[in-house]
Each structure stands twice: as structure tokens, then as C-alpha cells.
Design a protein around this motif. Structure first.
Motif: not given
Length: 217
Positions: A29-33, A87-89
Motif C-alpha cells: 500500500k503506497y501513497n500518491g493516489g 510517492i515514497f516519503s
């Protein structure tokens, strides 16, 4: 740090070698949409195929794990897919790098549209490394099932040839990126895309080769 990475590797070995304990694998599960949750039946179907045909002992219910979570270290294999932005922080990139350096494995399957974002974010993880295209002779294509032409084509996107790319730490592949193939769609339930049996079987066999390769490294 070196002893910590060795500890992670030992945990993976113990998990994979347990005679009665099923190994768990996970969906990233990752961010960014981007739709990290696409192909919901893909991973369960691949697990079932591997347990039946490779005699693996993988828990039939894959977990979901966030890229930046310490829980990622519980899984020797993490699957990633989607169509859109990733998007990876900074902390997520560091966490993923430690995971991969410590014995973990990431397979990202382009579900059409993730390419530029995934490549960009993996540069945060390994700024000094490049993806290397795997030739048809690579052993990942010659595990239980032989793919003499390399990565199979499952779904058409931009009429480009399918390509498989690896990121390596010394001789160990830590990340596989499959592009213009869409293996995950082929792993899905038949009713989802109405693919013929031969196409789904080809995708599942290639997926089984990936699992076999990862646990055999």
C-alpha cells in the motif's frame, strides 16, 4: 546496521523453512493516489496456483502492508501494482531500502500507467542503481516453467514488447519490475477480464517462476 540486516535475513530464512508454518506474503500500500488495491483477486489466485503446483506453503490470504511500516519486515515477498501515481516519503524510501538490503523482495507489476512514477520513486530508494533488463536466458524465466522468449505478453497497452527489469545488490535481485505485460490481470479471476484459460495459465506460470526464483535465491 550490518548485524540488523543479518537479523532480518535470518528471520526470513526461519519463516520460509518452517515445516508447519505458512509463509505470508503481502500487497504493498503506497501513497500518491495510485490504485495500489487494483487486481484484488490476483495475489490470492497466484498463491493458490503456487501451493498446488510448486508445493509451496504460502498463507492463502495475503496481507496488506504500507511501504513505510515496520510490518514490511514480516514478509519475504511484497507485490506492488497500480495504474497511477506513486510517492515514497523520505522515511518510506529508507524503510524500503533497509527491507530490500536485508533480504526482502519487491515485485512491481505495471498495471498500465505506473511506469514513470515507480521508476522515479525507486530512485529515492537506490539513487546509485539502475534497472537492468533481464534477457530471456535469465533463470527467472526457467524455473519450473520455461519462457524461452522471456516475459510473456498478457494484455496489450501501447503495443510495446513486454520487458522485465531487475535491481540488484551484488548478485542478488532485490526488485523485479515487469512492464507492458500485466501479469496481475492474468492472475485475476477469469470473470474479471474474460481472458482465455491459456492466457491466464501463462501469467500464473510466470508468476510461479517469480515466486520460485525469489525463495530460491
Amino acid at each position: 546496521m550490518k548485524s540488523f540486516l543479518s537479523f532480518i535475513f535470518v528471520v526470513f530464512i526461519l519463516s520460509a523453512s518452517g515445516q508447519n508454518q505458512a509463509v505470508k506474503i503481502a500487497l504493498a500500500k503506497y501513497n500518491g493516489g495510485g490504485d495500489w488495491y487494483s487486481d484484488p483477486t490476483a495475489l490470492p489466485n497466484l498463491i493458490e496456483f503456487c501451493n498446488q503446483n510448486l508445493n509451496t506453503n504460502i498463507n492463502p490470504e495475503p496481507s496488506t502492508v504500507e511501504i513505510g511500516s515496520p510490518e514490511i519486515f514480516n514478509y519475504p515477498y511484497v507485490e506492488m501494482t497500480g495504474h497511477g501515481n506513486v510517492i515514497f516519503s523520505e522515511s518510506e524510501a529508507i524503510n524500503l531500502r533497509i527491507y530490500l538490503e536485508g533480504g526482502g523482495f519487491l515485485h512491481c507489476d505495471d498495471n498500465y500507467g505506473i511506469d514513470e512514477y515507480f521508476r522515479r520513486e525507486m530512485k529515492k530508494v537506490f539513487p546509485d542503481k539502475e534497472f537492468i533488463e533481464l534477457p530471456p536466458s535469465h533463470s527467472i524465466f526457467h524455473q519450473k516453467y520455461n519462457f524461452n522468449e522471456g516475459l510473456p505478453k498478457i494484455h496489450e497497452h501501447d503495443n510495446k514488447r513486454p520487458q522485465a527489469f531487475g535491481l540488484f545488490i551484488e548478485d542478488r535481485m532485490v526488485c523485479l519490475y515487469t512492464y507492458e505485460s500485466d501479469l496481475g490481470d492474468g492472475w485475476e479471476d477469469e470473470a474479471v477480464h474474460n481472458d482465455p484459460y491459456e492466457t491466464r495459465e501463462k501469467a500464473l506460470k510466470m508468476g510461479a517462476n517469480i515466486i520460485s526464483y525469489v525463495f530460491g535465491q
